[in-house]
Scaffold this motif. Structure first.
Motif, PDB file in Angstrom:
ATOM      1  N   PRO A   4       0.800  -1.223   0.000  1.00 47.95           N
ATOM      2  CA  PRO A   4       0.000   0.000   0.000  1.00 47.95           C
ATOM      3  C   PRO A   4       0.834   1.275   0.000  1.00 47.95           C
ATOM      4  O   PRO A   4       0.285   2.371   0.093  1.00 47.95           O
ATOM      5  N   ILE A   5       2.168   1.169  -0.075  1.00 48.31           N
ATOM      6  CA  ILE A   5       3.017   2.360  -0.083  1.00 48.31           C
ATOM      7  C   ILE A   5       4.007   2.287  -1.238  1.00 48.31           C
ATOM      8  O   ILE A   5       4.256   1.221  -1.805  1.00 48.31           O
ATOM      9  N   ALA A   6       4.584   3.441  -1.559  1.00 47.54           N
ATOM     10  CA  ALA A   6       5.555   3.506  -2.647  1.00 47.54           C
ATOM     11  C   ALA A   6       6.435   4.730  -2.433  1.00 47.54           C
ATOM     12  O   ALA A   6       6.142   5.612  -1.626  1.00 47.54           O
ATOM     13  N   PRO A  84      -1.324   2.289   6.889  1.00 46.54           N
ATOM     14  CA  PRO A  84      -1.658   1.286   5.875  1.00 46.54           C
ATOM     15  C   PRO A  84      -1.187  -0.115   6.233  1.00 46.54           C
ATOM     16  O   PRO A  84      -1.667  -1.091   5.665  1.00 46.54           O
ATOM     17  N   LEU A  85      -0.220  -0.222   7.151  1.00 46.36           N
ATOM     18  CA  LEU A  85       0.284  -1.516   7.602  1.00 46.36           C
ATOM     19  C   LEU A  85       1.119  -1.315   8.863  1.00 46.36           C
ATOM     20  O   LEU A  85       1.403  -0.187   9.266  1.00 46.36           O
ATOM     21  N   PRO A 130      -2.721  -4.777   7.338  1.00 45.04           N
ATOM     22  CA  PRO A 130      -1.750  -5.814   6.987  1.00 45.04           C
ATOM     23  C   PRO A 130      -0.487  -5.729   7.843  1.00 45.04           C
ATOM     24  O   PRO A 130      -0.165  -4.687   8.418  1.00 45.04           O
ATOM     25  N   PHE A 131       0.241  -6.850   7.878  1.00 49.00           N
ATOM     26  CA  PHE A 131       1.420  -6.998   8.731  1.00 49.00           C
ATOM     27  C   PHE A 131       2.611  -7.403   7.870  1.00 49.00           C
ATOM     28  O   PHE A 131       2.510  -8.274   7.008  1.00 49.00           O
ATOM     29  N   PRO A 234       8.754  -1.843  -4.026  1.00 48.60           N
ATOM     30  CA  PRO A 234       8.072  -0.590  -4.363  1.00 48.60           C
ATOM     31  C   PRO A 234       8.476   0.641  -3.569  1.00 48.60           C
ATOM     32  O   PRO A 234       8.136   1.764  -3.966  1.00 48.60           O
ATOM     33  N   ALA A 235       9.174   0.462  -2.425  1.00 46.53           N
ATOM     34  CA  ALA A 235       9.416   1.610  -1.552  1.00 46.53           C
ATOM     35  C   ALA A 235      10.680   1.373  -0.735  1.00 46.53           C
ATOM     36  O   ALA A 235      10.975   0.236  -0.343  1.00 46.53           O
ATOM     37  N   PHE A 236      11.404   2.464  -0.452  1.00 48.33           N
ATOM     38  CA  PHE A 236      12.679   2.378   0.259  1.00 48.33           C
ATOM     39  C   PHE A 236      12.746   3.480   1.312  1.00 48.33           C
ATOM     40  O   PHE A 236      12.389   4.624   1.044  1.00 48.33           O
TER      41      PHE A 236
END
Length: 276
Positions: A4-6, A84-85, A130-131, A234-236
């Motif tokens: 859910p993130i980016a 989101p998580l 979510p986890f 997708p994300a850092f």
């Protein structure tokens, strides 16, 4: 389940909260779940970006079942921050009531895997979001390991449907300490389950590499960022937990991560460039 993130983020810490609050392109941030209070919630919600509570006290790999009280710390933080998580570590931090004060590696055995799966499922049942579970940095492997790290983590996320918080700095640290190839180790992890990635620097002590989060990100870790991004991560997020450098150095590190990930820079237009 997709992430859910980016984009590019940085871990929120009180010492650098001013810089974090004025990053024009900030994609997301992360906060230690056990430190979340009313004042912190107010500050973090003002950022208007996704905020991920990151737990450090669950002890998912411990022999004792995780308690509802500790899970609820993460759940309350997620609800307060509209997160989101939530994320935590594949590690144990206590045994027989004794606190280690460190993230300790779990033996990669079938018995330990079953314990982790049970604790992760118990945690997920009480969370409203979510986890994601994180690979940790280790100085050693247990002599009775039955799985490689890639096999172990892949089975965990397969059996639980959890996401993976991929710490590429920890992949590098473990490879250095094991004498393995970090790029090969990264390729064996379930990249398709990655929610986001941690990126950090450490201390080279010669024979051992310590994941301290108190140094600049080395080129070898940036190479893993590029590889993970190319594989679909997708994300850092940059982690920094001490020895905070001048703002200009932190901005430069964030840009280096963005370049390695082929992502948009989040520092463009920041007043910190002029004030640094």
């Amino acid at each position: 389940m997709s992430s859910p993130i980016a984009g590019i983020g940085i871990g929120w810490r009180p010492e650098i909260s001013g810089l974090v609050s004025e990053l024009p392109g900030l994609g997301f941030t992360e906060v230690i779940a056990e430190s979340v209070g009313d004042a912190t919630v107010e500050i973090l919600r003002e950022l208007a970006v996704p905020v991920i509570p990151h737990g450090i006290r669950l002890s998912l790999g411990g022999a004792e079942p995780v308690t509802a009280e500790r899970i609820d710390v993460l759940a309350r933080a997620a609800t307060a921050l509209d997160s989101p998580l939530v994320s935590e570590h594949l590690a144990f931090v206590r045994a027989d009531g004794l606190e280690a004060g460190h993230l300790l590696p779990v033996p990669r055995t079938r018995a330990s895997l079953n314990v982790l799966v049970d604790n992760i499922r118990r945690t997920m049942d009480r969370l409203p979001v979510p986890f994601a579970v994180e690979n940790i940095a280790t100085l050693f492997d247990w002599p009775d390991d039955e799985f490689s790290e890639g096999e172990f983590i892949a089975e965990i996320v397969e059996r639980t449907d959890a996401l993976l918080l991929l710490d590429v700095a920890n992949v590098y640290a473990c490879a250095r300490n094991r004498g393995t190839d970090p790029a090969r180790d990264l390729a064996r992890l379930p990249i398709e389950r990655v929610a986001y990635c941690h990126v950090a620097g450490g201390h080279d002590a010669g024979e051992l590499y310590h994941d301290t989060h108190c140094a600049a990100v080395p080129d070898e870790v940036l190479d893993l960022v590029s590889r993970a991004a190319a594989a679909g991560a997708p994300a850092f997020m940059l982690e920094r937990d001490g020895d905070y450098p001048p703002a200009r150095e932190l901005l430069t590190e964030l840009d280096a991560i963005a370049i390695a990930a082929s992502a948009d820079r989040i520092t463009v237009g920041s007043r910190w460039w002029a004030d640094a």
